[in-house]
Design an enzyme around this catalytic site. Structure first.
Site, PDB file in Angstrom:
ATOM      1  N   SER A 116       0.699  -1.312   0.318  1.00  0.00           N
ATOM      2  CA  SER A 116      -0.318  -0.073  -0.040  1.00  0.00           C
ATOM      3  C   SER A 116       0.966   1.118   0.082  1.00  0.00           C
ATOM      4  O   SER A 116       1.307   1.535  -0.858  1.00  0.00           O
ATOM      5  CB  SER A 116      -1.070  -0.210   1.235  1.00  0.00           C
ATOM      6  OG  SER A 116      -1.896   1.068   0.551  1.00  0.00           O
ATOM      7  N   ASP A 170      -0.177  -4.068  -3.967  1.00  0.00           N
ATOM      8  CA  ASP A 170      -1.178  -3.351  -3.779  1.00  0.00           C
ATOM      9  C   ASP A 170      -1.143  -2.605  -3.695  1.00  0.00           C
ATOM     10  O   ASP A 170      -1.680  -1.363  -3.087  1.00  0.00           O
ATOM     11  CB  ASP A 170      -1.845  -4.244  -2.990  1.00  0.00           C
ATOM     12  CG  ASP A 170      -3.629  -3.690  -3.510  1.00  0.00           C
ATOM     13  OD1 ASP A 170      -4.203  -4.504  -4.770  1.00  0.00           O
ATOM     14  OD2 ASP A 170      -5.029  -4.401  -2.291  1.00  0.00           O
ATOM     15  N   HIS A 178      -7.152  -5.408  -0.524  1.00  0.00           N
ATOM     16  CA  HIS A 178      -6.125  -5.282   0.434  1.00  0.00           C
ATOM     17  C   HIS A 178      -5.526  -6.372   1.521  1.00  0.00           C
ATOM     18  O   HIS A 178      -4.626  -5.883   1.138  1.00  0.00           O
ATOM     19  CB  HIS A 178      -7.155  -3.719   0.246  1.00  0.00           C
ATOM     20  CG  HIS A 178      -5.555  -2.487   0.263  1.00  0.00           C
ATOM     21  ND1 HIS A 178      -4.566  -2.893  -1.089  1.00  0.00           N
ATOM     22  CD2 HIS A 178      -5.462  -1.457   1.220  1.00  0.00           C
ATOM     23  CE1 HIS A 178      -3.701  -1.545   0.258  1.00  0.00           C
ATOM     24  NE2 HIS A 178      -4.095  -1.424   0.819  1.00  0.00           N
TER      25      HIS A 178
END
Length: 422
Positions: A262, A285, A340
């Protein structure tokens, strides 16, 4: 990031743990037993703070550490979520407080040749322990892994130390020009909690400053481990028995990768643009928003993007594709059935019903998903770090070949440029 939304639901419901006895962070599958320690080389805010995972010696009786090591981390999550600290502490302690990390705390380092090195960067609102499954698996396969805890205000909580007899100014800088290695009992903790956006504040400038600090913290961790590898003395603020001299000449510093999830994915890209010692990057991600446009042309190292099926959107993918190259390996795969939060440890510690309800689990078995991600990561690192391992058996995963994998992205381009709340 979705992490915040998931925990908001849990806190609101104040539900008990609906999981079973099977819940737990998976151990490493590689041939090495994994040890871990926390390392803070300088008690001030300028020092490095990381959790080190490493191949360790067999036969010890070390205890496995708690996954959430301090209650202050629950307080930080409460501040991040804008909820009452006591409520969050009670709810999350009940849900997750008993879980331990399947690694041997403060175990002796296993000296067995030179290990490649991985620096790991956590996501927004996370901290150093929340990706233990990934870090342990990589370490079990013969790497040393340094999971940095960022002090840029993006962690839900972190800390440094002040000397009990001296004052420290607002930014944590000592009034002295030299920082002595003080005994642990002469220090007191200074906690830093998540830095929220102010009313009316534009987000990009804050996140851009943070991503650059995060990259510098990753590079600083690399330099610290370089010094340890050279046999230079290291002072760990924490009173552990770990013998750092056993790590002398144990790291192959020509074989260094950086990974992150992230916000940590954006940190990987920024770090690659700044530090040539990183041989490649694995981006899990990624949230690309914090990066300015001129970063992309500065990145000259191979990158593997591993995306979830449910998190990504067109603008974010298009930013990833700015890194496409005809001469430098840039790969992208998407793992079907993932969300996620299929990368942090929460996905293994929450039962199926709650996990899906709060988006901590996708429709795929989380063990299968993380296994695909780990194997693709290891294969990519072997290829681009020149490792003499058998990870090339998983090369097809890098090209998106296999069950549960989509080559490239499942997002149809172009789509709306709107960005979800992180």
């Amino acid at each position: 990031m979705v992490f915040a939304q998931c925990l908001r639901y849990i806190v609101k419901q104040n539900m008990g743990n609906s999981g079973s006895h099977c819940l737990g962070i998976p151990g490493g599958k590689g041939p090495n037993l994994v040890g871990c320690i926390d390392l803070m080389d300088d008690h001030t805010i300028q020092g490095s703070f990381l959790r080190l995972y490493y191949p360790c010696e067999q036969g010890g009786k070390q205890q496995q550490p708690l996954w959430i090591p301090r209650h202050e981390y629950y307080y930080g999550l409460a501040d991040f979520l804008k909820y009452n600290r006591k409520l969050v502490d009670h709810a999350l302690s009940h849900l997750y407080g008993s879980y331990r990390v399947p690694a041997e705390w403060d175990a002796p380092f296993k000296s067995a040749g030179k290990y490649p090195l991985v620096i790991f960067s956590h996501g927004l609102g996370a901290f150093r322990t929340l990706y233990s499954a990934i870090c342990i698996e990589v370490a079990s396969q013969g790497f040393v892994v340094a999971a940095v805890e960022h002090r840029d205000g993006s962690a839900s909580a972190t800390y440094y130390f002040e000397e009990k007899s001296k004052t420290v100014n607002e930014v944590g800088e000592s009034t002295s020009f030299t920082i002595p290695a003080l005994p642990f009992d002469q220090l007191q903790q200074k906690w830093l909690y998540y830095k929220p956006l102010k009313a009316g504040e534009v987000e990009f400038p804050l996140r851009n400053v943070q991503v650059h600090q995060r990259a510098e913290e990753c590079i600083r961790a690399l330099k610290l481990l370089t010094h340890i590898n050279m046999g230079k003395p290291v002072h760990n603020v924490f009173p552990l028995t770990f013998d750092f001299t056993k790590m002398k000449d144990s790291l192959n510093l020509h074989k260094v990768a950086i990974m992150g999830h992230s916000f940590g994915g954006a940190t990987v890209i920024d770090s690659l643009s700044k530090e040539l010692q990183f041989g490649c990057g694995v981006v899990l991600d990624a949230w690309m928003f914090p990066l300015e446009d001129d970063i992309y042309t500065k990145v000259q190292k191979p990158i593997l993007f591993i995306n979830s099926e449910k998190f990504q959107w067109a603008t974010n993918i298009l930013k990833m594709k700015k890194l496409d190259s005809n001469t430098i390996s840039r790969k992208m795969i998407t793992i079907m059935g993932t969300v996620h939060q299929s990368f942090p440890d929460f996905t293994f510690l929450t039962g199926t019903f709650l996990g899906r309800l709060f988006q901590l689990k996708g429709t795929i078995d989380p063990h299968i998903a993380i296994d695909i991600s780990n194997k693709a990561s290891l294969a990519f690192m072997q290829k681009h770090l020149g490792l003499e391992k058998d990870f090339d058996q998983w090369d097809p995963l890098i090209d998106g070949k296999g069950e549960h994998i989509i080559p490239g992205t499942n997002i149809h381009l172009p789509l709306s440029n709107s960005e979800p709340n992180q």
